[in-house]
Design an enzyme around this catalytic site. Structure first.
Site, PDB file in Angstrom:
ATOM      1  N   ASN B  11      40.026 -71.451-110.940  1.00 61.77           N
ATOM      2  CA  ASN B  11      39.544 -70.557-111.996  1.00 61.77           C
ATOM      3  C   ASN B  11      38.031 -70.536-111.869  1.00 61.77           C
ATOM      4  O   ASN B  11      37.351 -71.528-112.134  1.00 61.77           O
ATOM      5  CB  ASN B  11      39.961 -71.045-113.386  1.00 61.77           C
ATOM      6  CG  ASN B  11      39.401 -70.133-114.474  1.00 61.77           C
ATOM      7  OD1 ASN B  11      38.259 -69.692-114.410  1.00 61.77           O
ATOM      8  ND2 ASN B  11      40.209 -69.848-115.489  1.00 61.77           N
ATOM      9  N   GLU B  38      40.352 -65.590-113.288  1.00 61.10           N
ATOM     10  CA  GLU B  38      39.168 -65.156-114.046  1.00 61.10           C
ATOM     11  C   GLU B  38      38.072 -64.627-113.129  1.00 61.10           C
ATOM     12  O   GLU B  38      36.925 -65.052-113.212  1.00 61.10           O
ATOM     13  CB  GLU B  38      38.623 -66.294-114.933  1.00 61.10           C
ATOM     14  CG  GLU B  38      39.417 -66.505-116.205  1.00 61.10           C
ATOM     15  CD  GLU B  38      38.561 -67.033-117.347  1.00 61.10           C
ATOM     16  OE1 GLU B  38      38.571 -68.243-117.572  1.00 61.10           O
ATOM     17  OE2 GLU B  38      37.882 -66.223-118.013  1.00 61.10           O
ATOM     18  N   TYR B 109      47.238 -66.564-114.414  1.00 59.44           N
ATOM     19  CA  TYR B 109      46.227 -66.976-115.388  1.00 59.44           C
ATOM     20  C   TYR B 109      46.822 -66.808-116.784  1.00 59.44           C
ATOM     21  O   TYR B 109      46.840 -65.712-117.345  1.00 59.44           O
ATOM     22  CB  TYR B 109      44.952 -66.126-115.221  1.00 59.44           C
ATOM     23  CG  TYR B 109      43.912 -66.354-116.288  1.00 59.44           C
ATOM     24  CD1 TYR B 109      43.510 -67.643-116.639  1.00 59.44           C
ATOM     25  CD2 TYR B 109      43.318 -65.288-116.950  1.00 59.44           C
ATOM     26  CE1 TYR B 109      42.558 -67.855-117.615  1.00 59.44           C
ATOM     27  CE2 TYR B 109      42.358 -65.491-117.934  1.00 59.44           C
ATOM     28  CZ  TYR B 109      41.986 -66.779-118.257  1.00 59.44           C
ATOM     29  OH  TYR B 109      41.045 -66.991-119.240  1.00 59.44           O
ATOM     30  N   ASP B 151      45.725 -71.194-113.516  1.00 61.31           N
ATOM     31  CA  ASP B 151      45.239 -71.787-114.751  1.00 61.31           C
ATOM     32  C   ASP B 151      46.328 -71.572-115.787  1.00 61.31           C
ATOM     33  O   ASP B 151      46.498 -70.459-116.279  1.00 61.31           O
ATOM     34  CB  ASP B 151      43.934 -71.107-115.168  1.00 61.31           C
ATOM     35  CG  ASP B 151      43.422 -71.623-116.503  1.00 61.31           C
ATOM     36  OD1 ASP B 151      44.074 -72.519-117.089  1.00 61.31           O
ATOM     37  OD2 ASP B 151      42.375 -71.135-116.967  1.00 61.31           O
ATOM     38  N   ASN B 153      46.444 -73.151-118.623  1.00 57.80           N
ATOM     39  CA  ASN B 153      45.833 -73.352-119.944  1.00 57.80           C
ATOM     40  C   ASN B 153      46.622 -74.302-120.839  1.00 57.80           C
ATOM     41  O   ASN B 153      46.534 -74.219-122.077  1.00 57.80           O
ATOM     42  CB  ASN B 153      45.578 -72.015-120.634  1.00 57.80           C
ATOM     43  CG  ASN B 153      44.147 -71.523-120.403  1.00 57.80           C
ATOM     44  OD1 ASN B 153      43.199 -72.309-120.510  1.00 57.80           O
ATOM     45  ND2 ASN B 153      43.967 -70.257-120.077  1.00 57.80           N
ATOM     46  N   ASP B 254      33.626 -73.805-115.173  1.00 56.33           N
ATOM     47  CA  ASP B 254      34.052 -74.950-115.983  1.00 56.33           C
ATOM     48  C   ASP B 254      35.353 -75.560-115.435  1.00 56.33           C
ATOM     49  O   ASP B 254      35.733 -76.658-115.848  1.00 56.33           O
ATOM     50  CB  ASP B 254      34.162 -74.600-117.474  1.00 56.33           C
ATOM     51  CG  ASP B 254      34.823 -73.252-117.751  1.00 56.33           C
ATOM     52  OD1 ASP B 254      35.118 -72.512-116.790  1.00 56.33           O
ATOM     53  OD2 ASP B 254      35.025 -72.937-118.930  1.00 56.33           O
ATOM     54  N   HIS B 255      36.004 -74.860-114.507  1.00 55.07           N
ATOM     55  CA  HIS B 255      37.184 -75.386-113.805  1.00 55.07           C
ATOM     56  C   HIS B 255      36.790 -75.806-112.390  1.00 55.07           C
ATOM     57  O   HIS B 255      35.824 -75.288-111.835  1.00 55.07           O
ATOM     58  CB  HIS B 255      38.258 -74.314-113.692  1.00 55.07           C
ATOM     59  CG  HIS B 255      38.796 -73.824-115.000  1.00 55.07           C
ATOM     60  ND1 HIS B 255      40.056 -74.137-115.453  1.00 55.07           N
ATOM     61  CD2 HIS B 255      38.245 -73.028-115.956  1.00 55.07           C
ATOM     62  CE1 HIS B 255      40.265 -73.548-116.626  1.00 55.07           C
ATOM     63  NE2 HIS B 255      39.180 -72.874-116.950  1.00 55.07           N
TER      64      HIS B 255
END
Lengths: 264, 264
Positions: B11, B38, B109, B151, B153, B254-255
């Site tokens: 991501n 993303e 995602y 991802d 989540n 951030d991933h």
DNA sequence: GTCCTGGACG
DNA sequence: CGTCCAGGAC
């Protein structure tokens, strides 16, 4: 025995976005004093550290959120003199300081004036003209040795623009602006150091639009930035340069720095 | 004789903003296939050149303006299989391709689900749960060797988050999400490669918030990104790694990327 | 924090 | 073309 005083002025178009090239310029050129316009930062967020690290320990900041903002960074003592608000609208466009050698240094960012050169259709144009007129009222009363620097947003001479004919109706080079700036200049016998050292009709530009594909190739520049001195100060000037290569640095400002050396 | 197939998933939080670190990762790690989530870019603006220059000549793009967007970049042939829109709202959240070796690669995602873990107060939370349930209906019918990456989540295990207790009511680790993800996993005997190679209760995170002062010091990570394989494909996996150092690169996502090698 | 967009301003 | 901001998302 005399010494050299080196003063620079630069519309930096955001001092934070430009911090790397400001550092490069100060390192290479090492002026005693740097006047900035369009710092675009409130005083609390001004990147003081970079300047202090380079020896500029005397900072006079005059910023605001978003737009405008001026600052004077100095290695030698400066005493803040005053901030004029010639529009009386709170915009941070001027700061003046007193140097120990007796010279006053005035740093100004004249409003750009919008796109349409017409007081009726474009209030900003009228505000720009009013700003210069109010500066003229102030200038008439100046009675000390003074150096007035900054982004005047007017290119007065034909050779101050890439095409006098094509810019006659473009804000910054219209006859009404040039006449207004002429009145300001005559109001205190201001000496245009740019043209003292690089006389007309020589090409002399300080600004190139970001919009050009290749600013250097098309070279559609304008001389919007100036350094004007009272005759007593002008006599001390020994060198004046426009640092054109800065326009080609990474993430450049659209303006380049002006530098003058004085034998004091 | 067998060869190695190396597949990565990341991501990237804007492929344009992250283009330099994507290039660094591909240069250092050289996976055969990179799955991105993303990407945040429409297909026309996707930075294809960088990938082609590095040998990733097979591109399957599934982007949209602003948010979301997935892509599969490959050095080996890939045949686009299909794009599922499990929310039926046009969001670019999935793309699947077929590899010549017989493996299907599904890149997904999953919606983040908003801040409040309540279907009534926060419609996005319900949409996230619905999304996973619809994936489960799809998964039940999958009958080919498949690798499902992306991802998700959701951090399912207690050791998938920095504090199970403090995150019990935080979206991504709530029991209702974990149960939903468990049903997805059980619907096709998906093997969690992360935990196959780095078993619980070992710490394993793939995401650290931008909001932390010092992501490494506080280490408040979560395992939101996953690689799941059908048992036949899982048997081929010889290595699986989470590239944690990427979180410390300049302007990071951030991933961090996940990489699995298969002996095929 | 960091990204995206879209508007104001230059 | 490039700055800043606001607002939304994560």
């Amino acid at each position: 025995m005399s010494s050299i005083l080196k003063i620079a002025s630069w519309n930096i178009n955001s001092v934070r976005a430009r911090i790397d090239i400001v550092e490069k310029f100060l390192t290479e050129e090492s002026p005693d004093i740097l006047c900035l316009q369009e710092t675009k930062v409130i005083d609390g967020d001004f990147p003081e550290g970079v300047f202090r690290r380079l020896g500029y320990n005397h900072l006079v900041l005059c910023g605001q959120r978003m737009h405008h903002g001026v600052a004077i960074l100095s290695r030698i003592p400066i005493r803040e003199d005053r901030r004029h608000d010639w529009q009386d609208n709170g915009e941070a466009r001027h700061v003046g300081v007193q140097l120990d050698c007796g010279i006053r240094l005035e740093n100004v960012y004249v409003p750009a004036g919008g796109d349409i050169p017409d007081r009726e259709l474009n209030p900003k144009f009228g505000q720009k003209l009013d700003y210069i007129e109010r500066m003229t009222r102030w200038s008439e009363k100046c009675d000390q040795p003074t150096l007035l620097v900054g982004d005047f947003n007017v290119a007065p001479l034909e050779c101050d623009v890439w095409s006098h004919k094509q810019l006659l109706n473009v804000v910054s080079h219209t006859p009404i602006e040039v006449e207004s700036l002429d009145r300001l200049q005559q109001s205190n016998e201001w000496v245009d150091l740019g043209r003292q050292f690089h006389p007309a009709p020589g090409r002399l530009y300080t600004w190139w639009s970001y919009r050009a594909q290749d600013w250097a190739k098309s070279d559609r520049g304008r001389r919007l930035d100036h350094m004007w001195a009272t005759p007593d100060v002008a006599k001390l000037a020994i060198r004046h340069d426009v640092h054109e290569p800065c326009r080609g640095w990474v993430r450049p400002s659209d303006h380049v720095p002006l530098v003058t050396e004085f034998a004091i």
